[in-house]
Design an enzyme around this catalytic site. Structure first.
Site, PDB file in Angstrom:
ATOM      1  N   HIS A  10       0.830  -1.211   0.000  1.00  0.00           N
ATOM      2  CA  HIS A  10       0.000   0.000   0.000  1.00  0.00           C
ATOM      3  C   HIS A  10       0.867   1.266   0.000  1.00  0.00           C
ATOM      4  O   HIS A  10       0.512   2.271   0.601  1.00  0.00           O
ATOM      5  CB  HIS A  10      -0.950   0.020   1.199  1.00  0.00           C
ATOM      6  CG  HIS A  10      -1.947  -1.104   1.197  1.00  0.00           C
ATOM      7  ND1 HIS A  10      -3.138  -1.036   0.511  1.00  0.00           N
ATOM      8  CD2 HIS A  10      -1.909  -2.325   1.784  1.00  0.00           C
ATOM      9  CE1 HIS A  10      -3.812  -2.177   0.690  1.00  0.00           C
ATOM     10  NE2 HIS A  10      -3.083  -2.975   1.446  1.00  0.00           N
ATOM     11  N   ASN A  41     -10.191  -3.107   2.093  1.00  0.00           N
ATOM     12  CA  ASN A  41      -9.856  -3.087   0.672  1.00  0.00           C
ATOM     13  C   ASN A  41     -11.121  -2.856  -0.142  1.00  0.00           C
ATOM     14  O   ASN A  41     -12.226  -2.824   0.399  1.00  0.00           O
ATOM     15  CB  ASN A  41      -9.216  -4.416   0.249  1.00  0.00           C
ATOM     16  CG  ASN A  41      -7.824  -4.622   0.813  1.00  0.00           C
ATOM     17  OD1 ASN A  41      -7.072  -3.668   1.011  1.00  0.00           O
ATOM     18  ND2 ASN A  41      -7.477  -5.866   1.092  1.00  0.00           N
ATOM     19  N   HIS A  92      -4.229   0.848  11.817  1.00  0.00           N
ATOM     20  CA  HIS A  92      -3.963  -0.373  12.583  1.00  0.00           C
ATOM     21  C   HIS A  92      -5.292  -1.070  12.863  1.00  0.00           C
ATOM     22  O   HIS A  92      -6.213  -0.469  13.424  1.00  0.00           O
ATOM     23  CB  HIS A  92      -3.269   0.000  13.899  1.00  0.00           C
ATOM     24  CG  HIS A  92      -2.697  -1.163  14.647  1.00  0.00           C
ATOM     25  ND1 HIS A  92      -3.181  -2.446  14.550  1.00  0.00           N
ATOM     26  CD2 HIS A  92      -1.674  -1.234  15.532  1.00  0.00           C
ATOM     27  CE1 HIS A  92      -2.477  -3.242  15.327  1.00  0.00           C
ATOM     28  NE2 HIS A  92      -1.560  -2.537  15.938  1.00  0.00           N
ATOM     29  N   TYR A 122       0.819  -4.547  12.094  1.00  0.00           N
ATOM     30  CA  TYR A 122       0.673  -3.112  11.871  1.00  0.00           C
ATOM     31  C   TYR A 122       1.550  -2.291  12.811  1.00  0.00           C
ATOM     32  O   TYR A 122       2.215  -1.339  12.398  1.00  0.00           O
ATOM     33  CB  TYR A 122      -0.797  -2.703  12.000  1.00  0.00           C
ATOM     34  CG  TYR A 122      -1.576  -2.900  10.720  1.00  0.00           C
ATOM     35  CD1 TYR A 122      -1.836  -1.844   9.867  1.00  0.00           C
ATOM     36  CD2 TYR A 122      -2.028  -4.162  10.353  1.00  0.00           C
ATOM     37  CE1 TYR A 122      -2.541  -2.014   8.697  1.00  0.00           C
ATOM     38  CE2 TYR A 122      -2.732  -4.351   9.174  1.00  0.00           C
ATOM     39  CZ  TYR A 122      -2.984  -3.279   8.350  1.00  0.00           C
ATOM     40  OH  TYR A 122      -3.673  -3.466   7.176  1.00  0.00           O
TER      41      TYR A 122
END
Length: 702
Positions: free
Chosen positions: A81, A154, A345, A368
Site C-alpha cells: 500500500h 480493501n 492499525h 501493523y
C-alpha cells in the site's frame, strides 16, 4: 437528521479534528525565513565560502541544517500500500444500532465523527501508476469521542490467504522478482502465478483481481470492505458477528484494460487527481456504511467458515444494513505530513468493537504496530498530528524517538502512591475497554480448521454471478496475465486450478496460452449473487467528465446550451481544440480551450461531444489526432455525440454514423443531432447515455 435517501450534501459542523490540526498548520506567506531554531536567515542563495571561488566552510550551520534535513526527508515507504492518497471528511449515523454495539459513534445519530481516509494500491511502489491491475486499499480512521477507530479494508471483500503467516510469502510473490526488480506494480509474472497455482486458497480472490474491480474508474466509484469478520458487543455484553461495507453513492464503475494502459502514460495520477479535483469543486464523495450482522448461534449455519477471509457472506443471504454516510469534504494541506504519516492499525478499536479468531486478522494485529515502528521512526507515531485522537491521552508510556508530549510529574509507573495512582484505569462503566469473554479450549497446534478447506465454491459463485461482458473481461485478464508467464509448467498448473472453478473459463484461457483444461472437475456454485456484478450498480452522470471538441467557427448557441445542461447535471466539461489558443465562435465570442488535442486524450474523459460548425469541424479533421480521439472513445465503449457537420469527424474515426437520432442510437451510446441552435432533448439524451458508464452492446469494427 438526513436519512439515507437524502442526497443533499451539507458542510459538516464538527471541526474538532481540523481545529486540533490548526495548531500544527504553518503559513509561510509574508513571513521571514528562519532556521529550525528560529534564527532569521539573511542569505539562502549562497553557502559560506573562503572567498567567492573558495571551498565551502563547514561552520555554515544554515547550509548544514538545510542539507541534513533534505538528506533525511524520505521515510521508508510502506512495504505494501505504498502508493496512496488521502482526504478528510465526516461520518454521520442514520440510525442507532445500540442493540448490537455500544460504540458511541454508532449509537448516537446526533454526532458527526471526523474521519481521514486513505485509498491505495497494494503491490506497486510510491512512484507507480494509479491505474494498474491491483487491489485497492480503503482505510478509514474515525476520530471518535472514545478514541481512534481504524477500519482498515480493501475494495474487495476477500483476500488471497487464510492465515497471516502466509502474508510475507504472498507479498514476496507479487512484488517485482528479486533478480531484476521487474515487473513494477504488476501481477503478470511467474512468481505470482506460481504462488497462485500452489496456494489454491487464493482462487476466489484471483477472480476478483481479474475482474473490473481491480481497475476502478475512480476512488469515488469503488466499494470498500472490512474483509475480516469482527464482533459487535452491546451494553449487555452480547456479541454479534459483523462485516463492514462502504457503498459509493456514485455506484461501482471500472476502466477497461486498454484504457488503463494509456491512462498510465497520459496521467499516472489519474485516480489521485480525480479525487482531489472532485473535493476542490465541491463534489464531495459520499460512501454509505453498511453492516452485515450475524447472531453468534448462527456461526456454523453456512457451508463455509465465517472466519475464513477468502470467503464472503452473500448479501442476498445476510443483507447489508445501511446505517450511516461518510462525506469526504477536505483535501490535505500537506501530503507528507498527513497522507504519508498517517498510521492505520486493525487493533485500533473502541468499546463495542472486538476481534474474532480469523487467523488472518489475528496476525495483522501484530504486523501493523511492527511496521509503524520502523516506518515512522519509533513508538511515538501516535503523537504525529494526523494520528492524534481528539480525546486526551494519559498513560505511563514515555520517552523514545520523536516524543512530542511533555509529561510533568515524578511518577511514570502504575501503581503509584506519590501521584494518587494517576493516571488510573477506567472502569467498564466509565468507558474502559474490555475484551469479549470468549471461551477458548484447544490444544496448541500449527494447523488450520477443516472448515477452511473449500477453495473453489465461492470462486465458482463469483464467476457464475457475472454478466457475459464481465466474464469476457475476466477471460481476457487471465489471457494477458498468463501470457506474461514464461514457465509452461506454471501456466498449466494455473489452468489446472481454475478448471476446478469454471470449465468455460479454463478452456477459453487455456487455448490461448498453450495449456489444456481438465473437464468435469469444476465446482458447482452453491449460490448466485447478483450483488457481485457491477452491472447491478447505481448509474449517474453526476461528476462525470466530458470532452467537447471544437474549433474556430463552432456553433456558440449549441455549445453554450450543452455546457449549461451538463453543468446543471453536475457533469464536468472541458473544451478541447486543435491548439490551446483562444477560438472564436460563430457569434464572434471567444472561448479558451482547457486542453489541446496534443495534451488531452479520450481516456481521461467519460464521454466525447463533437460540436457543429463547418469551419470548426474542418479544423478538427485537419489533425489526425481529432479522429484518433473519437476512435479511442468508441473502442472503450464510451458515449459519443455529434451535431451537424460534427458527424463527419465520427466517420473519419470509423465510428458508425448510420444512426439517425438520439432515440435510435441510445442503445449503443452514439448520438447524432441535426441542428446548430442546440436542443434540450438531445442534451438530455446525451446526459442519460453518459450515466450508463459504458455501452457494452456496441459492435466494435476492425
Amino acid at each position: 437528521m438526513d436519512n439515507k435517501t437524502n442526497d443533499a450534501v451539507t458542510q459538516p459542523t464538527n471541526n474538532e479534528k481540523q481545529e486540533q490540526l490548526n495548531a500544527y498548520r504553518v503559513q509561510n506567506d509574508g513571513q521571514t525565513m528562519t532556521t529550525n531554531q528560529g534564527l532569521r536567515v539573511e542569505d539562502d542563495e549562497h553557502s559560506l565560502k573562503a572567498g567567492p571561488r573558495g571551498p565551502t566552510i563547514m561552520e555554515d550551520f544554515h547550509f548544514r541544517e538545510k542539507m541534513t534535513h533534505f538528506d533525511h526527508e524520505r521515510i521508508p515507504e510502506r512495504v505494501v500500500h505504498a502508493r496512496g492518497f488521502g482526504a478528510h471528511g465526516v461520518f454521520e449515523l442514520y440510525e442507532s444500532i445500540a442493540e448490537f454495539t455500544k460504540a458511541k459513534f454508532l449509537t448516537d445519530p446526533s454526532l458527526q465523527t471526523p474521519v481521514f481516509v486513505r485509498f491505495s494500491t497494494v503491490a506497486g511502489s510510491r512512484g507507480s501508476s494509479d491505474t494498474v491491475r491491483d487491489v485497492r486499499g480503503f482505510a478509514v480512521k474515525f476520530y471518535t469521542e472514545e478514541g481512534n477507530y481504524d477500519l482498515v479494508g480493501n475494495n474487495m471483500p476477500v483476500f488471497f490467504i487464510q492465515d497471516a503467516v502466509k502474508f510475507p510469502d504472498f507479498i514476496h510473490a507479487v512484488k517485482p522478482e528479486p533478480p531484476n526488480e521487474i515487473p513494477q506494480a504488476s501481477s503478470a509474472h511467474d512468481t505470482f502465478w506460481d504462488f497462485v497455482s500452489t496456494n489454491t486458497e487464493s482462487a476466489h480472490m484471483i477472480m476478483w483481481v481479474m475482474s473490473g474491480r481491480a481497475l476502478p474508474r475512480s476512488f469515488r466509484m469503488m466499494e470498500g470492505f472490512g474483509v475480516h469478520t469482527f464482533r459487535f458487543i452491546n451494553e449487555k455484553g452480547k456479541s454479534h458477528f459483523v462485516k463492514f461495507h462502504w457503498k459509493p453513492k456514485l455506484g461501482v464503475h471500472s476502466l477497461v484494460w486498454d484504457e488503463t494502459q494509456k491512462v498510465a502514460g497520459k496521467d499516472p495520477d489519474f485516480n489521485r487527481r480525480d479525487l482531489w479535483n472532485a473535493i476542490e469543486q465541491g463534489n464531495y464523495p459520499e460512501f454509505e456504511l453498511g453492516v452485515q450482522i450475524l447472531k453468534e448461534e448462527d456461526e456454523f449455519s453456512f457451508d463455509f467458515d465465517i472466519l475464513d477471509a477468502t470467503k464472503l457472506w452473500p448479501e442476498e443471504v445476510v443483507p447489508v444494513r445501511i446505517i450511516g454516510k461518510m462525506t469526504l469534504n477536505r483535501n490535505t494541506d500537506n501530503f507528507f505530513a498527513e497522507t504519508e504519516q498517517v498510521a492505520f492499525h486493525t487493533g485500533h478499536v473502541v468499546p463495542g468493537i472486538d476481534f474474532t479468531n480469523d487467523p488472518l486478522l489475528q496476525g495483522r494485529l501484530f504486523s501493523y504496530t511492527d511496521t509503524q515502528l520502523l516506518r515512522l521512526g519509533g513508538p511515538n507515531f501516535a503523537e504525529i498530528p494526523i494520528n492524534r485522537p481528539i480525546v486526551p491521552v494519559h498513560n505511563n508510556q514515555r520517552d523514545g524517538m520523536h516524543r512530542m508530549m511533555i509529561n510533568p510529574g515524578q511518577t511514570s509507573y502504575h501503581r503509584n502512591g506519590i501521584a494518587n495512582n494517576a493516571p488510573a484505569p477506567a472502569s467498564q462503566e466509565d468507558g474502559g475497554y474490555r475484551h469479549y469473554e470468549e471461551k477458548v479450549d484447544g490444544r496448541k497446534i500449527k494447523a488450520r480448521s477443516n472448515s477452511f478447506d473449500d477453495h473453489y465454491s465461492q470462486a465458482a459463485m463469483f464467476w457464475h454471478s457475472m454478466s457475459d461482458v464481465e466474464k469476457g473481461q475476466i477471460v481476457d485478464a487471465f489471457r494477458f496475465e498468463l501470457g506474461k508467464v514464461m514457465s509452461k509448467e506454471v501456466r498449466q498448473r494455473v489452468i489446472d486450478v481454475f478448471s476446478q472453478v469454471a470449465e468455460e473459463l479454463a478452456e477459453k484461457v487455456a487455448v490461448t496460452i498453450g495449456a489444456t483444461a481438465t473437464k468435469g472437475v469444476a465446482a458447482k456454485p452453491t449460490f448466485i449473487s447478483p450483488a457481485l456484478s457491477m452491472m447491478n450498480t447505481v448509474n449517474t452522470a453526476a461528476t462525470r467528465k466530458v470532452a467537447i471538441l471544437v474549433g474556430n467557427g463552432f456553433s456558440a448557441a449549441e455549445v453554450n446550451q450543452l455546457k449549461q445542461a451538463l453543468t446543471e447535471a453536475k457533469v464536468a466539461v472541458e473544451i478541447i481544440s486543435k491548439t490551446q489558443a483562444p477560438i472564436q465562435g460563430d457569434d464572434n465570442t471567444t472561448l479558451e480551450p482547457h486542453q489541446s488535442l496534443l495534451t488531452a486524450a479520450s481516456v481521461l474523459y467519460d464521454a466525447v461531444y463533437v460540436a457543429c460548425g463547418r469551419q470548426s469541424v474542418d479544423e478538427l479533421l485537419s489533425d489526425v489526432k481529432g479522429a484518433d480521439f473519437v476512435r479511442e472513445a468508441f473502442l472503450h465503449y464510451k458515449t459519443i455525440a455529434a451535431v451537424g457537420e460534427g458527424k463527419e469527424l465520427l466517420a473519419a474515426a470509423r465510428v458508425p454514423v448510420e444512426y439517425t437520432g438520439a432515440s435510435g442510437s441510445e442503445s449503443a451510446g452514439i448520438l447524432i443531432g441535426a441542428g446548430h441552435n442546440g436542443n434540450a432533448d438531445f442534451a438530455a439524451s446525451f446526459i442519460a447515455a453518459i450515466a450508463k458508464h459504458r455501452h457494452w452492446n456496441r459492435k466494435l469494427q476492425p
